[in-house]
Enzyme design. Structure first.
Site, PDB file in Angstrom:
ATOM      1  N   SER A  20       0.818  -1.210   0.000  1.00 37.81           N
ATOM      2  CA  SER A  20       0.000   0.000   0.000  1.00 37.81           C
ATOM      3  C   SER A  20       0.852   1.261   0.000  1.00 37.81           C
ATOM      4  O   SER A  20       1.851   1.360   0.714  1.00 37.81           O
ATOM      5  CB  SER A  20      -0.897   0.002   1.240  1.00 37.81           C
ATOM      6  OG  SER A  20      -1.624   1.196   1.326  1.00 37.81           O
ATOM      7  N   GLY A  45      -3.801   3.949   1.134  1.00 38.61           N
ATOM      8  CA  GLY A  45      -4.663   4.127   2.294  1.00 38.61           C
ATOM      9  C   GLY A  45      -5.883   4.991   1.997  1.00 38.61           C
ATOM     10  O   GLY A  45      -5.769   6.024   1.339  1.00 38.61           O
ATOM     11  N   ASN A  68       9.912   8.278   3.621  1.00 43.61           N
ATOM     12  CA  ASN A  68       8.737   9.004   3.152  1.00 43.61           C
ATOM     13  C   ASN A  68       7.924   9.504   4.330  1.00 43.61           C
ATOM     14  O   ASN A  68       7.827   8.837   5.364  1.00 43.61           O
ATOM     15  CB  ASN A  68       7.884   8.139   2.219  1.00 43.61           C
ATOM     16  CG  ASN A  68       6.769   7.412   2.943  1.00 43.61           C
ATOM     17  OD1 ASN A  68       5.712   7.990   3.201  1.00 43.61           O
ATOM     18  ND2 ASN A  68       7.003   6.149   3.282  1.00 43.61           N
ATOM     19  N   ILE A  70       4.692  11.028   3.541  1.00 45.68           N
ATOM     20  CA  ILE A  70       3.565  11.477   2.727  1.00 45.68           C
ATOM     21  C   ILE A  70       2.387  11.880   3.608  1.00 45.68           C
ATOM     22  O   ILE A  70       1.663  12.831   3.314  1.00 45.68           O
ATOM     23  CB  ILE A  70       3.116  10.372   1.739  1.00 45.68           C
ATOM     24  CG1 ILE A  70       4.287   9.937   0.847  1.00 45.68           C
ATOM     25  CG2 ILE A  70       1.941  10.844   0.895  1.00 45.68           C
ATOM     26  CD1 ILE A  70       4.853  11.026  -0.028  1.00 45.68           C
ATOM     27  N   LEU A  72      -0.181   9.825   4.357  1.00 43.45           N
ATOM     28  CA  LEU A  72      -1.396   9.134   3.921  1.00 43.45           C
ATOM     29  C   LEU A  72      -2.362  10.050   3.171  1.00 43.45           C
ATOM     30  O   LEU A  72      -3.580   9.990   3.353  1.00 43.45           O
ATOM     31  CB  LEU A  72      -2.094   8.477   5.122  1.00 43.45           C
ATOM     32  CG  LEU A  72      -1.307   7.340   5.779  1.00 43.45           C
ATOM     33  CD1 LEU A  72      -1.877   6.982   7.146  1.00 43.45           C
ATOM     34  CD2 LEU A  72      -1.305   6.106   4.880  1.00 43.45           C
ATOM     35  N   CYS A 130      -1.391   4.531  12.092  1.00 46.95           N
ATOM     36  CA  CYS A 130      -1.918   5.896  12.160  1.00 46.95           C
ATOM     37  C   CYS A 130      -1.869   6.409  13.607  1.00 46.95           C
ATOM     38  O   CYS A 130      -2.075   5.643  14.546  1.00 46.95           O
ATOM     39  CB  CYS A 130      -3.360   5.931  11.677  1.00 46.95           C
ATOM     40  SG  CYS A 130      -3.636   5.287  10.023  1.00 46.95           S
ATOM     41  N   ASN A 192       5.370  -2.613   8.334  1.00 45.72           N
ATOM     42  CA  ASN A 192       5.242  -1.252   7.848  1.00 45.72           C
ATOM     43  C   ASN A 192       6.627  -0.598   7.986  1.00 45.72           C
ATOM     44  O   ASN A 192       7.583  -1.245   8.390  1.00 45.72           O
ATOM     45  CB  ASN A 192       4.175  -0.506   8.662  1.00 45.72           C
ATOM     46  CG  ASN A 192       3.482   0.579   7.867  1.00 45.72           C
ATOM     47  OD1 ASN A 192       4.118   1.223   7.028  1.00 45.72           O
ATOM     48  ND2 ASN A 192       2.204   0.791   8.130  1.00 45.72           N
ATOM     49  N   GLY A 265       7.113  -3.226  -2.324  1.00 49.20           N
ATOM     50  CA  GLY A 265       6.877  -1.813  -2.088  1.00 49.20           C
ATOM     51  C   GLY A 265       7.802  -0.872  -2.821  1.00 49.20           C
ATOM     52  O   GLY A 265       7.588  -0.522  -3.986  1.00 49.20           O
ATOM     53  N   THR A 266       8.864  -0.464  -2.161  1.00 49.36           N
ATOM     54  CA  THR A 266       9.779   0.552  -2.692  1.00 49.36           C
ATOM     55  C   THR A 266      10.333   0.193  -4.060  1.00 49.36           C
ATOM     56  O   THR A 266      10.578   1.075  -4.895  1.00 49.36           O
ATOM     57  CB  THR A 266      10.925   0.789  -1.685  1.00 49.36           C
ATOM     58  OG1 THR A 266      10.365   1.257  -0.449  1.00 49.36           O
ATOM     59  CG2 THR A 266      11.923   1.811  -2.188  1.00 49.36           C
TER      60      THR A 266
END
Length: 302
Positions: A20, A45, A68, A70, A72, A130, A192, A265-266
């Site tokens: 994600s 997300g 990162n 970002i 979300l 989160c 994560n 992912g990356t």
């Protein structure tokens, strides 16, 4: 040769999905990757309302990985359902896993309730990294009681099987995995990102506006393998392993450690076809090792 795996009653044509936040919601990569060949498309997300994300700069390259922050950023669940889910309807062979984020239990539940009637959604991945605004900003995933509680609440509302996505920024990942299992999770995914920081020595200032960011990429892979192995030997629910997977060897290693499926992912950022390249390599490995069923390698390294 069988590459199918099953998680919580949901059958995937192969164990490869993307992590994600690294693939948009599929639309952005569809010109590079045939989404129908993936085990699943895992969306970015989704929150109950649009989130603007963090101020820029919010991405930084580091040795063997990236940071990162970002935050979300997403357009909210209504736009997601109208735009992204409709786009994904044309790819029938891949499952759809929707990543859900929120700052409170109520926010998570609002999204889960909204997605309950969406037939294109096969599973929900609950991002518990989160910050919990009602608990002073401590992430849900850093407190085992909170992990169990949010899992129970989401499970009570969800119409699809739920995957709890675990944070590695804890003292003992096994405790969090057991809490998710106790709360009724159908599966867990990990890891994560790890919290990191980068400072520009010439400017003598933080590279990211947020100061800290999530570390991902090849550098975190050995940590991810260790955590997946620990959790696989602590719980009885399936695991989706991720963290620095960039080659087929990384993916096989993760499955040998106990993962039923893996997320890339990356690697998507510097190799848009990484997912299918890894799948091809895994199939070649199965032929070379005379493995008829991919499930036969899951967790065999003890």
């Amino acid at each position: 040769m069988n590459t199918k795996v099953t998680i919580a009653g949901v059958e995937f044509q192969n164990p490869i999905m993307e992590a994600s936040g690294t693939f948009g919601s599929g639309m952005e990569y569809s010109e590079f990757v045939d989404l129908n060949k993936l085990g699943a498309v895992v969306t970015k997300g989704v929150a109950n309302v649009p989130w603007p994300g963090n101020p820029t700069p919010r991405i930084a390259e580091v040795s063997s990985g990236m940071l990162n922050a970002i935050g979300l950023q997403n357009p909210g669940v209504e736009v997601f359902c109208e735009r992204d889910l409709k786009f994904l309807e044309q790819f029938k062979d891949a499952r759809v896993v929707v990543n859900v984020c929120g700052h409170s239990a109520e926010e998570y539940i609002e999204v889960v309730d909204r997605l309950a009637g969406e037939s294109r959604v096969d599973m929900l991945e609950i991002n518990i990294s989160c910050p919990n605004v009602k608990e002073g900003g401590i992430a849900f995933g850093q407190d085992p009681k909170a992990v169990e509680e949010i899992t129970k609440l989401v499970k009570a509302h969800a119409k699809q099987p739920i995957i709890m996505k675990l944070s590695p920024n804890v003292t003992d990942i096994k405790v969090m995995a057991k809490a998710a299992e106790a709360g009724g999770a159908d599966a867990i995914s990990l890891i994560n990102t790890l919290t990191g920081m980068k400072i520009d020595v010439e400017r003598q200032s933080f590279v990211l506006a947020n100061k800290t960011g999530g570390m991902s990429g090849p550098a975190v892979h050995p940590i991810a393998v260790r955590m997946v192995y620990e959790c696989a030997n602590a719980v009885n629910i399936p695991i989706i392993g991720m963290g620095g997977i960039s080659t087929w060897q990384d993916a096989v290693e993760m499955m040998l450690a106990g993962a039923t499926a893996v997320s890339v992912g990356t690697a998507n950022f510097y190799n848009p076809t990484a997912t299918l390249d890894i799948l091809s390599g895994m199939k070649d490995y199965m032929v070379r090792k005379k493995i008829d069923d991919i499930n036969d390698i899951i967790g065999i390294v003890k």
